[in-house]
Motif scaffolding. Structure first.
Motif, PDB file in Angstrom:
ATOM      1  N   SER A  78       0.855  -1.179   0.000  1.00  0.00           N
ATOM      2  CA  SER A  78       0.000   0.000   0.000  1.00  0.00           C
ATOM      3  C   SER A  78       0.892   1.229   0.000  1.00  0.00           C
ATOM      4  O   SER A  78       2.118   1.123  -0.061  1.00  0.00           O
ATOM      5  CB  SER A  78      -0.916  -0.003   1.242  1.00  0.00           C
ATOM      6  OG  SER A  78      -1.842   1.065   1.201  1.00  0.00           O
ATOM      7  N   ASN A  85      -6.694   3.701   6.402  1.00  0.00           N
ATOM      8  CA  ASN A  85      -7.402   2.536   5.859  1.00  0.00           C
ATOM      9  C   ASN A  85      -6.683   1.241   6.211  1.00  0.00           C
ATOM     10  O   ASN A  85      -7.325   0.230   6.508  1.00  0.00           O
ATOM     11  CB  ASN A  85      -7.539   2.658   4.342  1.00  0.00           C
ATOM     12  CG  ASN A  85      -8.587   3.667   3.933  1.00  0.00           C
ATOM     13  OD1 ASN A  85      -9.553   3.912   4.662  1.00  0.00           O
ATOM     14  ND2 ASN A  85      -8.402   4.280   2.772  1.00  0.00           N
ATOM     15  N   ASN A  88      -7.454   0.501   9.783  1.00  0.00           N
ATOM     16  CA  ASN A  88      -8.868   0.129   9.911  1.00  0.00           C
ATOM     17  C   ASN A  88      -9.088  -1.323   9.494  1.00  0.00           C
ATOM     18  O   ASN A  88      -9.803  -2.075  10.176  1.00  0.00           O
ATOM     19  CB  ASN A  88      -9.718   1.064   9.058  1.00  0.00           C
ATOM     20  CG  ASN A  88     -11.202   0.820   9.247  1.00  0.00           C
ATOM     21  OD1 ASN A  88     -11.713   0.836  10.367  1.00  0.00           O
ATOM     22  ND2 ASN A  88     -11.907   0.578   8.144  1.00  0.00           N
ATOM     23  N   GLU A  89      -8.444  -1.731   8.392  1.00  0.00           N
ATOM     24  CA  GLU A  89      -8.587  -3.113   7.935  1.00  0.00           C
ATOM     25  C   GLU A  89      -7.943  -4.102   8.914  1.00  0.00           C
ATOM     26  O   GLU A  89      -8.393  -5.244   9.042  1.00  0.00           O
ATOM     27  CB  GLU A  89      -7.973  -3.272   6.547  1.00  0.00           C
ATOM     28  CG  GLU A  89      -8.761  -2.560   5.454  1.00  0.00           C
ATOM     29  CD  GLU A  89      -8.125  -2.718   4.086  1.00  0.00           C
ATOM     30  OE1 GLU A  89      -7.148  -3.483   3.963  1.00  0.00           O
ATOM     31  OE2 GLU A  89      -8.603  -2.057   3.134  1.00  0.00           O
ATOM     32  N   GLU A  91      -7.929  -3.587  12.090  1.00  0.00           N
ATOM     33  CA  GLU A  91      -8.640  -3.366  13.357  1.00  0.00           C
ATOM     34  C   GLU A  91      -7.684  -2.923  14.464  1.00  0.00           C
ATOM     35  O   GLU A  91      -7.726  -3.400  15.594  1.00  0.00           O
ATOM     36  CB  GLU A  91      -9.420  -4.636  13.761  1.00  0.00           C
ATOM     37  CG  GLU A  91     -10.478  -5.031  12.736  1.00  0.00           C
ATOM     38  CD  GLU A  91     -11.294  -6.237  13.166  1.00  0.00           C
ATOM     39  OE1 GLU A  91     -10.881  -6.932  14.102  1.00  0.00           O
ATOM     40  OE2 GLU A  91     -12.348  -6.480  12.550  1.00  0.00           O
TER      41      GLU A  91
END
Length: 311
Positions: A78, A85, A88-89, A91
């Motif tokens: 990434s 993000n 977030n993915e 957690e």
């Protein structure tokens, strides 16, 4: 090609990260895993390293290098500017430190096929992620003369930008400029002989500018610094190594603004806007490489490390 990269300001970065054995740390520019391997040495099995890179080759090389370490390792293809993000993915709500080593890696420079270097002949590419469609070829052959002059001047701080842009546009009328050496020849023709004999390689600034444009490096850096400041846990450290003034200015300005966010007029006796600092400067001035490192790794000469801490 083997992934080789000498980690810049390694000891200074590790010292300033203040690594907790059970903490969560992000290497946003993983590369071959040089900095990350030393971070992992400091982490226990309860600790976590999140390594981010756009380059598949880098992720593969780093994965092999980090195998021996016992901490939890999460490698993600990434862009570091997408950190919110990514977390977030996974957690994960917050992190305890982040390291960003900006610019192009030694592997990418030395791998002629990637088209980053003006010292090797290769197709005009310069993509940090092989999955992107937009390349240096598109910039050189499709941008207008005004657009070319703008990025060469703005991102390369090249005083001959208008002349170089004019020569590029004139040259591509015959046929597209397809290789790094073709572009180098155009740049050399555009810069007067006396100026070519002074300072760095005549193509250095133009190549830097095109690379920054292809990879949207400055826009992504600005978003990333803001977002990393947001996701740091209290006491978490931000360590950023930059290699030219445009990068360093972005990092410096964001840290300064978040360290002093008050928007009240200076003549007000007290603050009424209510904005409070959430970042503290750890390094008032950038940390620079020592003579021993410069002797061993000349590419570190322009490196500057800035450090901040979440309040």
């Amino acid at each position: 090609m083997e992934f080789k990269h000498t980690s810049v300001l390694l000891n200074e970065c590790i010292e300033n990260l203040n690594i907790r054995p059970d903490g969560i740390y992000v290497d946003g520019t993983l590369g071959g895993g040089g900095h990350s391997s030393v971070i992992c040495e400091r982490l226990s099995e309860e600790g976590t390293l999140i390594g981010i890179d756009r380059d598949r080759d880098a992720l593969d090389a780093a994965g092999r290098r980090l195998e021996p370490y016992g901490c939890r390792k999460i490698l993600v293809q990434s862009n570091y500017s997408d950190i919110k993000n990514v977390l977030n993915e996974l957690e994960i709500d917050g992190i305890d430190g982040v390291l960003l080593d900006l610019g192009v890696s030694s592997f990418q420079l030395d791998n002629a096929e990637r088209g980053f270097s003006y010292m090797n002949d290769a197709p005009l590419d310069m993509r940090m992620s092989q999955d992107d469609d937009f390349t240096a070829y598109d910039v050189v052959n499709r941008y207008s003369e005004k657009e070319l002059a703008g990025i060469i001047s703005g991102y390369g701080e090249e005083k001959w930008a208008k002349r170089i842009a004019s020569f590029i546009v004139e040259k591509r009328k015959d046929k597209p400029i397809e290789s790094t050496f073709e572009l180098v020849d155009v740049i050399k023709a555009a810069i007067p002989a006396k100026a070519r004999r002074e300072g760095p390689h005549p193509a250095k600034r133009t190549f830097q500018a095109i690379r920054i444009e292809v990879n949207d490096e400055l826009g992504q850096l600005e978003r990333a610094i803001e977002d990393f400041c947001d996701v740091l846990n209290p006491g978490g450290r931000l360590c950023v190594i930059s290699f030219h003034s445009l990068e360093d200015r972005i990092v410096k300005d964001i840290i300064a603004r978040r360290n002093n966010p008050c928007t009240c007029p200076k003549e007000f006796p007290v603050c009424i806007c209510g904005k409070k600092a959430d970042i503290e400067k750890i390094s008032r001035k950038p940390i620079l490489p020592g003579e021993e490192e410069l002797e061993a790794n000349p590419r570190a000469r322009s490196a500057k490390l800035r450090v901040a801490e979440k309040i």
